[in-house]
Scaffold this active site. Sequence first.
Site, PDB file in Angstrom:
ATOM      1  N   THR A   1      36.491  29.502  41.518  1.00 43.58           N
ATOM      2  CA  THR A   1      36.497  29.780  43.017  1.00 43.58           C
ATOM      3  C   THR A   1      36.393  28.473  43.917  1.00 43.58           C
ATOM      4  OG1 THR A   1      36.002  31.850  42.395  1.00 43.58           O
ATOM      5  CG2 THR A   1      35.191  31.350  44.624  1.00 43.58           C
TER       6      THR A   1
ATOM      7  N   THR B   1      32.475  29.683  38.205  1.00 43.79           N
ATOM      8  CA  THR B   1      31.114  30.029  37.934  1.00 43.79           C
ATOM      9  C   THR B   1      30.868  30.853  36.841  1.00 43.79           C
ATOM     10  OG1 THR B   1      31.193  32.135  39.536  1.00 43.79           O
ATOM     11  CG2 THR B   1      30.620  29.904  40.419  1.00 43.79           C
ATOM     12  N   ASP B   2      31.948  31.542  36.307  1.00 39.58           N
ATOM     13  CA  ASP B   2      31.708  32.754  35.308  1.00 39.58           C
ATOM     14  C   ASP B   2      31.300  32.289  33.943  1.00 39.58           C
ATOM     15  OD1 ASP B   2      32.058  34.964  37.206  1.00 39.58           O
ATOM     16  OD2 ASP B   2      34.394  34.959  36.736  1.00 39.58           O
TER      17      ASP B   2
HETATM   18  C1  SIN Z   1      33.884  32.043  40.273  1.00 39.87           C
HETATM   19  O1  SIN Z   1      34.184  30.472  40.025  1.00 39.87           O
HETATM   20  O2  SIN Z   1      33.023  32.457  40.991  1.00 39.87           O
HETATM   21  C2  SIN Z   1      34.900  33.019  39.579  1.00 39.87           C
HETATM   22  C3  SIN Z   1      35.910  32.570  38.909  1.00 39.87           C
HETATM   23  C4  SIN Z   1      35.727  31.688  37.822  1.00 39.87           C
HETATM   24  O3  SIN Z   1      34.713  31.574  37.257  1.00 39.87           O
HETATM   25  O4  SIN Z   1      36.640  30.868  37.703  1.00 39.87           O
END
Ligand code: SIN
Length: 329
Positions: free
Chosen positions: A20, A98-99
């Site tokens: 993200t 983040t995932d």
């Molecule tokens: C994010 O980064 O918050 C969600 C998408 C990902 O993990 O690439």
Amino acid sequence: MNDNVRAVSGVVVVLGTGGTIAGVSDTGHDRDYQAAQLGVDQLVAAVPSLAGQPLEAYQVAQVDSKDMGWPVWRALLIALDEALARPDVAGVVVTHGTDTLEETAWLLHLLLPPGKPVVLTAAMRPATSSEADGPRNLADAVRVVRWAAAAEEDAVLAVLNGRVWAGTEVRKAHSWHIDAFDGGGVPPLALVEGDQVLPTPDAVWAEPRGQLSAALIGLEALPRVEIITSHADADGSLVEALLAASNREGAKPLRGIVVACTGHGTWHQDLEAALLKARRAGVVVWRASRVARGGIESQPGETWPVAGRLTPAQARVALTVTLALRDTA
Ligand code: SIN
């Protein structure tokens, strides 16, 4: 750790993998966007405080981290190994989604040779958001690399929302809030306030890491390890299905199971027979807790290994890497 912020003049390499932090929204809505759209050089260029610093940015991958896997991890390990070996490099920042950040952090902790800091960062809002958190997180991550390098700390770290987490403890704890990460009950190692990095008194830093071998990097895939969850009405049917699938011709053999256990490492009694069968078939079974805090402490005389404070996802990474290291030793 010395609590003075001491600049070191070496190059900070920024490796982009997507997420993200590199996301773009066509509608202007923070939850309606495509992750992994902007190049890492664009992310660096968007942070005024990074201008003029000795930085190099390289795109290793461009993925939504829900799709993370060995091909990206392998490319990242190779790029990290190259960058960390350079005498002019102080340390490396990895921009990530983040995932699965906590999984990549564990992988890097287990495999990278000691010597220089590696700092993961990410964002909960796409780069096009009016509340984009990526630029601040990226600036903080570069600052933390220099701070850790000056203190000769070589841990894998994660820097998000002004907090510095040990890569061994960090985990995503909120699905949408901008302050989405915690340490599973372990406090952050430091806070970033303005241009200051303020260490937490008595913070415990992770031990130095492993050694990346050519044999491991040469693997086409990591050993297959699956996670199953113990829950009300659980039975052994998923384990039985995994074993049956593993026995099919041409299938990737099942090598490990992490059970996301209830409480302090328990599982439904109706799971036991299938897990014993899996173990007799040579599948390594580890217990992790599905509970957010506390993990599982090993008790004397237990026969099912426990994953300590690791989340089930971190434990899966730890088990597959353990098996891969065993295979390639
Ligand atoms: C994010 O980064 O918050 C969600 C998408 C990902 O993990 O690439």
